[in-house]
Design a protein around this motif. Structure first.
Motif, PDB file in Angstrom:
ATOM      1  N   ILE A  27       0.867  -1.177   0.000  1.00  0.00           N
ATOM      2  CA  ILE A  27       0.000   0.000   0.000  1.00  0.00           C
ATOM      3  C   ILE A  27       0.901   1.224   0.000  1.00  0.00           C
ATOM      4  O   ILE A  27       1.885   1.274   0.745  1.00  0.00           O
ATOM      5  CB  ILE A  27      -0.911   0.029   1.257  1.00  0.00           C
ATOM      6  CG1 ILE A  27      -1.749  -1.245   1.353  1.00  0.00           C
ATOM      7  CG2 ILE A  27      -1.782   1.276   1.264  1.00  0.00           C
ATOM      8  CD1 ILE A  27      -2.740  -1.438   0.238  1.00  0.00           C
ATOM      9  N   VAL A  28       0.584   2.206  -0.837  1.00  0.00           N
ATOM     10  CA  VAL A  28       1.343   3.461  -0.871  1.00  0.00           C
ATOM     11  C   VAL A  28       0.377   4.625  -0.663  1.00  0.00           C
ATOM     12  O   VAL A  28      -0.822   4.508  -0.913  1.00  0.00           O
ATOM     13  CB  VAL A  28       2.104   3.656  -2.209  1.00  0.00           C
ATOM     14  CG1 VAL A  28       3.150   2.580  -2.398  1.00  0.00           C
ATOM     15  CG2 VAL A  28       1.156   3.709  -3.377  1.00  0.00           C
ATOM     16  N   ARG A  29       0.928   5.731  -0.178  1.00  0.00           N
ATOM     17  CA  ARG A  29       0.164   6.977  -0.146  1.00  0.00           C
ATOM     18  C   ARG A  29       0.372   7.626  -1.502  1.00  0.00           C
ATOM     19  O   ARG A  29       1.482   8.000  -1.849  1.00  0.00           O
ATOM     20  CB  ARG A  29       0.650   7.903   0.970  1.00  0.00           C
ATOM     21  CG  ARG A  29       0.356   7.367   2.344  1.00  0.00           C
ATOM     22  CD  ARG A  29       0.698   8.349   3.440  1.00  0.00           C
ATOM     23  NE  ARG A  29       2.053   8.870   3.308  1.00  0.00           N
ATOM     24  CZ  ARG A  29       2.450  10.037   3.804  1.00  0.00           C
ATOM     25  NH1 ARG A  29       1.613  10.809   4.461  1.00  0.00           N
ATOM     26  NH2 ARG A  29       3.697  10.433   3.660  1.00  0.00           N
ATOM     27  N   GLN A  30      -0.691   7.762  -2.275  1.00  0.00           N
ATOM     28  CA  GLN A  30      -0.615   8.323  -3.617  1.00  0.00           C
ATOM     29  C   GLN A  30      -1.191   9.727  -3.611  1.00  0.00           C
ATOM     30  O   GLN A  30      -2.375   9.914  -3.305  1.00  0.00           O
ATOM     31  CB  GLN A  30      -1.395   7.458  -4.611  1.00  0.00           C
ATOM     32  CG  GLN A  30      -1.536   8.053  -5.995  1.00  0.00           C
ATOM     33  CD  GLN A  30      -0.205   8.218  -6.703  1.00  0.00           C
ATOM     34  OE1 GLN A  30       0.556   7.267  -6.847  1.00  0.00           O
ATOM     35  NE2 GLN A  30       0.081   9.437  -7.142  1.00  0.00           N
ATOM     36  N   GLU A  53      -6.958   0.433  -7.081  1.00  0.00           N
ATOM     37  CA  GLU A  53      -7.697   0.131  -5.856  1.00  0.00           C
ATOM     38  C   GLU A  53      -7.242   1.047  -4.740  1.00  0.00           C
ATOM     39  O   GLU A  53      -6.045   1.170  -4.479  1.00  0.00           O
ATOM     40  CB  GLU A  53      -7.460  -1.320  -5.433  1.00  0.00           C
ATOM     41  CG  GLU A  53      -8.093  -2.331  -6.349  1.00  0.00           C
ATOM     42  CD  GLU A  53      -7.886  -3.748  -5.849  1.00  0.00           C
ATOM     43  OE1 GLU A  53      -7.890  -3.965  -4.617  1.00  0.00           O
ATOM     44  OE2 GLU A  53      -7.714  -4.630  -6.695  1.00  0.00           O
ATOM     45  N   VAL A  54      -8.203   1.695  -4.093  1.00  0.00           N
ATOM     46  CA  VAL A  54      -7.887   2.564  -2.959  1.00  0.00           C
ATOM     47  C   VAL A  54      -8.584   2.029  -1.715  1.00  0.00           C
ATOM     48  O   VAL A  54      -9.636   1.396  -1.795  1.00  0.00           O
ATOM     49  CB  VAL A  54      -8.302   4.033  -3.221  1.00  0.00           C
ATOM     50  CG1 VAL A  54      -7.525   4.608  -4.389  1.00  0.00           C
ATOM     51  CG2 VAL A  54      -9.788   4.162  -3.462  1.00  0.00           C
ATOM     52  N   LEU A  55      -7.966   2.288  -0.561  1.00  0.00           N
ATOM     53  CA  LEU A  55      -8.544   1.856   0.712  1.00  0.00           C
ATOM     54  C   LEU A  55      -9.509   2.916   1.222  1.00  0.00           C
ATOM     55  O   LEU A  55      -9.290   4.113   1.032  1.00  0.00           O
ATOM     56  CB  LEU A  55      -7.452   1.636   1.747  1.00  0.00           C
ATOM     57  CG  LEU A  55      -6.333   0.654   1.390  1.00  0.00           C
ATOM     58  CD1 LEU A  55      -5.373   0.512   2.564  1.00  0.00           C
ATOM     59  CD2 LEU A  55      -6.899  -0.698   1.002  1.00  0.00           C
ATOM     60  N   LEU A  56     -10.542   2.483   1.906  1.00  0.00           N
ATOM     61  CA  LEU A  56     -11.507   3.418   2.480  1.00  0.00           C
ATOM     62  C   LEU A  56     -11.094   3.878   3.865  1.00  0.00           C
ATOM     63  O   LEU A  56     -11.570   4.893   4.357  1.00  0.00           O
ATOM     64  CB  LEU A  56     -12.897   2.789   2.526  1.00  0.00           C
ATOM     65  CG  LEU A  56     -13.497   2.462   1.164  1.00  0.00           C
ATOM     66  CD1 LEU A  56     -14.864   1.818   1.320  1.00  0.00           C
ATOM     67  CD2 LEU A  56     -13.582   3.699   0.290  1.00  0.00           C
TER      68      LEU A  56
END
Length: 93
Positions: A27-30, A53-56
């Motif tokens: 997971i990265v901070r984009q 895909e992004v996390l909620l």
């Protein structure tokens, strides 16, 4: 087409706007640039591609995550007057 994500997927830190994006097994901070929004979703102008895909919710180990920044020419510059005005407008709702 227009890309959009749920509002709850977008985070801010200072003047940096980003999402937590799945990049393979990590997971990265984009960093993203956002546009119009409604009560539930926000348009992503730069920073994501269709199918990303992004996390909620933030992952547990957020301090260890790499930040992927956008090129400076894609990020609108904010002056302090505009930022103060946007903050005031947002609090009037």
């Amino acid at each position: 087409g227009v890309l959009y994500v749920p509002l709850q997927a977008v985070a801010t830190e200072g003047d940096l706007t980003f999402v937590y994006k799945r990049d393979g097994r990590r997971i990265v901070r984009q960093q993203i640039v956002t546009g119009a929004m409604n009560d539930d979703q926000i348009v992503v102008v730069h920073g994501l591609d269709e199918g990303d895909e992004v996390l909620l919710t933030p992952p547990a180990d957020i301090t260890a995550l790499e930040l992927t920044r956008l090129p400076a020419n894609l990020v609108p510059r904010k002056d302090s007057t505009a930022a103060a005005g946007a903050k005031a407008a947002a609090t009037k709702r």
